[in-house]
Scaffold this active site. Sequence first.
Site, PDB file in Angstrom:
ATOM      1  CD  GLU A  57     -26.804 -37.826  16.420  1.00 32.42           C
ATOM      2  OE1 GLU A  57     -25.906 -38.360  15.755  1.00 32.42           O
ATOM      3  OE2 GLU A  57     -28.008 -38.145  16.296  1.00 32.42           O
ATOM      4  CB  SER A  82     -21.396 -40.556  10.683  1.00 29.39           C
ATOM      5  OG  SER A  82     -21.049 -39.404   9.967  1.00 29.39           O
ATOM      6  CB  CYS A  84     -28.644 -37.594   9.732  1.00 25.07           C
ATOM      7  SG  CYS A  84     -29.743 -36.689  10.855  1.00 25.07           S
TER       8      CYS A  84
END
Length: 150
Positions: A57, A82, A84
Amino acid sequence: MSMTETENMIHQAFEEAKKGLQEGGIPIGSVLVHQGKIIGRGHNRRVQNNSAILHAEMDALENAGRQTAKVYRECTLYTTLSPCQMCSGAVLLYGIPKVVIGENQTFMGEEKLLKERGVDIQVVNHSDCRQMMEQFIRDQPELWNEDIGV
């Protein structure tokens, strides 16, 4: 049959994750999308760049370059896993309103925090994303634990 935008963008993130794996890194990918167009794409490059922060990301955000607050508020971040604490923090910092997650079975990030802060979270349960992460965690548990700070 044509793919929906969500399916297409998760597929794009998955392709980024495969690049990371092929480069000897951790197979997580992400794309930042504004008005249906990818403006940043990336994959986890901590190993490749000897980086402390280049999660997928963060790499996608970096590759999008500087954006105005208005642009971020109109974006969706697609990620194979998912997010962090660090990546979730970046989502909150820049006011990205929606995160679409390939899978959260191998790792549950800060989805609760994001939801509490008003971020729209969608988990698509993408089996290829999950299988690739499961295989990587089996093959390289030490590297995986390093990546998630364990």
